[in-house]
Design a protein around this motif. Structure first.
Motif, PDB file in Angstrom:
ATOM      1  N   LYS A 131       2.176  49.649  70.675  1.00  0.00           N
ATOM      2  CA  LYS A 131       1.536  50.339  69.561  1.00  0.00           C
ATOM      3  C   LYS A 131       2.372  50.165  68.294  1.00  0.00           C
ATOM      4  O   LYS A 131       2.888  51.108  67.723  1.00  0.00           O
ATOM      5  CB  LYS A 131       1.362  51.830  69.881  1.00  0.00           C
ATOM      6  N   TYR A 132       2.526  48.930  67.875  1.00  0.00           N
ATOM      7  CA  TYR A 132       3.337  48.656  66.702  1.00  0.00           C
ATOM      8  C   TYR A 132       2.561  48.958  65.427  1.00  0.00           C
ATOM      9  O   TYR A 132       1.339  48.809  65.384  1.00  0.00           O
ATOM     10  CB  TYR A 132       3.780  47.196  66.707  1.00  0.00           C
TER      11      TYR A 132
ATOM     12  N   HIS B  16       8.846  37.726  73.340  1.00  0.00           N
ATOM     13  CA  HIS B  16       7.712  36.805  73.236  1.00  0.00           C
ATOM     14  C   HIS B  16       7.026  36.908  71.863  1.00  0.00           C
ATOM     15  O   HIS B  16       6.287  36.023  71.469  1.00  0.00           O
ATOM     16  CB  HIS B  16       6.694  37.065  74.349  1.00  0.00           C
ATOM     17  N   ILE B  17       7.287  37.997  71.163  1.00  0.00           N
ATOM     18  CA  ILE B  17       6.715  38.157  69.824  1.00  0.00           C
ATOM     19  C   ILE B  17       7.227  37.059  68.900  1.00  0.00           C
ATOM     20  O   ILE B  17       6.563  36.710  67.919  1.00  0.00           O
ATOM     21  CB  ILE B  17       6.988  39.588  69.302  1.00  0.00           C
TER      22      ILE B  17
ATOM     23  N   PHE C  42       2.379  32.423  63.129  1.00  0.00           N
ATOM     24  CA  PHE C  42       1.951  32.969  61.843  1.00  0.00           C
ATOM     25  C   PHE C  42       2.790  32.409  60.692  1.00  0.00           C
ATOM     26  O   PHE C  42       2.516  32.682  59.531  1.00  0.00           O
ATOM     27  CB  PHE C  42       2.050  34.501  61.834  1.00  0.00           C
ATOM     28  N   GLY C  43       3.845  31.665  61.009  1.00  0.00           N
ATOM     29  CA  GLY C  43       4.707  31.105  59.987  1.00  0.00           C
ATOM     30  C   GLY C  43       5.763  32.074  59.487  1.00  0.00           C
ATOM     31  O   GLY C  43       6.263  31.934  58.373  1.00  0.00           O
ATOM     32  N   ILE C  44       6.115  33.053  60.301  1.00  0.00           N
ATOM     33  CA  ILE C  44       7.145  34.032  59.938  1.00  0.00           C
ATOM     34  C   ILE C  44       8.484  33.525  60.460  1.00  0.00           C
ATOM     35  O   ILE C  44       8.645  33.307  61.656  1.00  0.00           O
ATOM     36  CB  ILE C  44       6.823  35.424  60.522  1.00  0.00           C
TER      37      ILE C  44
ATOM     38  N   VAL D  93      -2.978  41.007  66.517  1.00  0.00           N
ATOM     39  CA  VAL D  93      -2.647  40.019  67.546  1.00  0.00           C
ATOM     40  C   VAL D  93      -1.525  40.535  68.439  1.00  0.00           C
ATOM     41  O   VAL D  93      -1.630  40.496  69.670  1.00  0.00           O
ATOM     42  CB  VAL D  93      -2.271  38.664  66.902  1.00  0.00           C
ATOM     43  N   VAL D  94      -0.454  41.036  67.841  1.00  0.00           N
ATOM     44  CA  VAL D  94       0.677  41.543  68.619  1.00  0.00           C
ATOM     45  C   VAL D  94       0.230  42.659  69.559  1.00  0.00           C
ATOM     46  O   VAL D  94       0.526  42.642  70.757  1.00  0.00           O
ATOM     47  CB  VAL D  94       1.815  42.031  67.688  1.00  0.00           C
ATOM     48  N   ASN D  95      -0.486  43.613  69.032  1.00  0.00           N
ATOM     49  CA  ASN D  95      -0.885  44.764  69.845  1.00  0.00           C
ATOM     50  C   ASN D  95      -1.898  44.391  70.913  1.00  0.00           C
ATOM     51  O   ASN D  95      -1.840  44.909  72.033  1.00  0.00           O
ATOM     52  CB  ASN D  95      -1.393  45.900  68.964  1.00  0.00           C
TER      53      ASN D  95
END
Length: 168
Positions: free
Chosen positions: A16-17, A32-33, A40-42, A68-70
């Motif tokens: 729940k970010y 894995h994030i 995403f190019g981060i 996407v992450v959540n």
């Protein structure tokens, strides 16, 4: 308080970010994030900045990144309001994911598979590699269909809907 820190860490484990979380907490909670971030190019080197700060600095839509992450890391309990997701950012993420799988993951899997069956009987090893190559070709075909047909259709449809909204 210590209790709220424990609760917040538990929320991270559940996926729940939020935009105000520190990006480093996301990475520490699930390394894995890093794969999602790269798609995403981060870039790395975000220090103690929040997810929102890092996304803004990287030119990434924060709501789309968090969706996407959540969705990927909360074991299926998150729902996303698609009205907050940038189609452009999401399609860029999918395109980069396709590129990663086609250019890196599938060739790496094939290499490791070839090494694993190299000492086996020739007919069996060849059949396994041929089966994998057929599978990889189907994955490539599927992803190219999305890239060449589905993604442009989605963009066109979105532009059409936006134009209709302006006209009404």
């Amino acid at each position: 308080s210590a209790a709220s820190d424990v609760y917040k860490r538990q929320m991270h484990r559940l996926g729940k970010y939020t935009a105000s979380d520190r990006m480093s907490d996301l990475v520490c909670g699930n390394y894995h994030i890093l794969l999602i971030m790269s798609r995403f190019g981060i870039a790395l080197g975000f220090g103690d900045r929040t997810v929102d700060e890092v996304c803004c600095q990287s030119g990434v839509d924060t709501a789309t990144f968090l969706a996407v992450v959540n969705l990927l890391y909360d074991e299926g309990t998150t729902t996303v309001d698609c009205r907050n997701v940038s189609l452009e950012a999401f399609l860029r993420y999918l395109h980069n994911s396709h590129d990663y799988f086609l250019q890196y993951r599938l060739p790496d899997i094939r290499r490791k598979l070839s090494e694993a069956v190299a000492c086996g009987r020739d007919g069996i090893a060849e059949a396994i590699i041929r089966f994998f190559d057929d599978y990889a070709a189907e994955v490539h075909k599927h992803m190219m269909y999305e890239e060449e047909t589905v993604f442009p259709y989605a963009v066109s449809y979105t532009h059409l809907r936006a134009h209709e909204t302006l006209m009404n």
